[in-house]
Design a protein around this motif. Structure first.
Motif, short mmCIF file in Angstrom:
data_model
loop_
_atom_site.label_atom_id
_atom_site.label_comp_id
_atom_site.label_asym_id
_atom_site.label_seq_id
_atom_site.Cartn_x
_atom_site.Cartn_y
_atom_site.Cartn_z
N LEU A 86 0.85 -1.19 0.00
CA LEU A 86 0.00 0.00 0.00
C LEU A 86 0.88 1.24 0.00
N ARG A 87 0.38 2.30 -0.62
CA ARG A 87 1.08 3.58 -0.61
C ARG A 87 0.15 4.60 0.02
N LEU A 88 0.66 5.32 1.02
CA LEU A 88 -0.13 6.32 1.72
C LEU A 88 -0.38 7.51 0.82
N LEU A 89 -1.66 7.86 0.63
CA LEU A 89 -2.01 9.03 -0.17
C LEU A 89 -2.24 10.25 0.71
N SER A 90 -2.94 10.04 1.83
CA SER A 90 -3.22 11.16 2.73
C SER A 90 -3.58 10.64 4.10
N ASP A 91 -3.46 11.52 5.07
CA ASP A 91 -3.94 11.18 6.41
C ASP A 91 -4.58 12.42 7.00
N THR A 92 -5.65 12.19 7.76
CA THR A 92 -6.42 13.28 8.37
C THR A 92 -6.51 13.02 9.85
N PHE A 93 -6.40 14.07 10.63
CA PHE A 93 -6.45 13.96 12.09
C PHE A 93 -7.46 14.96 12.61
N GLU A 94 -8.36 14.50 13.46
CA GLU A 94 -9.35 15.37 14.10
C GLU A 94 -9.34 15.05 15.59
N GLN A 95 -9.51 16.10 16.43
CA GLN A 95 -9.50 15.91 17.86
C GLN A 95 -10.65 16.67 18.50
N LEU A 96 -11.24 16.07 19.52
CA LEU A 96 -12.31 16.69 20.28
C LEU A 96 -11.93 16.60 21.75
N LYS A 97 -11.78 17.75 22.39
CA LYS A 97 -11.41 17.77 23.80
C LYS A 97 -12.66 17.92 24.65
N PRO A 98 -12.66 17.28 25.85
CA PRO A 98 -13.85 17.37 26.71
C PRO A 98 -14.08 18.76 27.25
#
Length: 98
Positions: A86-98
């Motif tokens: 596999l070849r990585l095309l993109s990565d996305t990161f989302e965070q929700l803090k309490p």
């Protein structure tokens, strides 16, 4: 022999069942309406445009829910890389803090 029961009385007897059914439908509609905005493509998110791209695209989703908040990582890969990997095309990161 019992006297006939009117429609009004039948509805009154079934009021709990009717209320539960209506509440369920209302919750489902609210959930669907809420998800519509989350499912729409956002700016910066790549979308595969052809069936060929879809056939060779794979996703990995990692959820990390902890005491300091919840995080999600979405990785987009393509198949057919040299060596069959596999070849990585993109990565996305989302965070929700309490």
């Amino acid at each position: 022999m019992l006297p006939p029961v009117s429609t009004k009385e039948r509805l009154w007897r079934l009021r709990g069942v009717i209320a539960a059914a209506l509440a369920t439908v209302a919750l489902l509609l609210a959930a669907i309406a809420g998800l519509r905005g989350h499912l729409a493509p956002r700016a910066g998110v790549e979308v595969a445009h052809t069936l060929a791209e879809l056939r060779h695209t794979r996703y990995a989703v990692v959820f990390d829910a902890g005491s300091t908040g919840s995080r999600v990582h979405v990785f987009k890969f393509t198949t057919g890389a040299p060596g069959g990997g596999l070849r990585l095309l993109s990565d996305t990161f989302e965070q929700l803090k309490p």
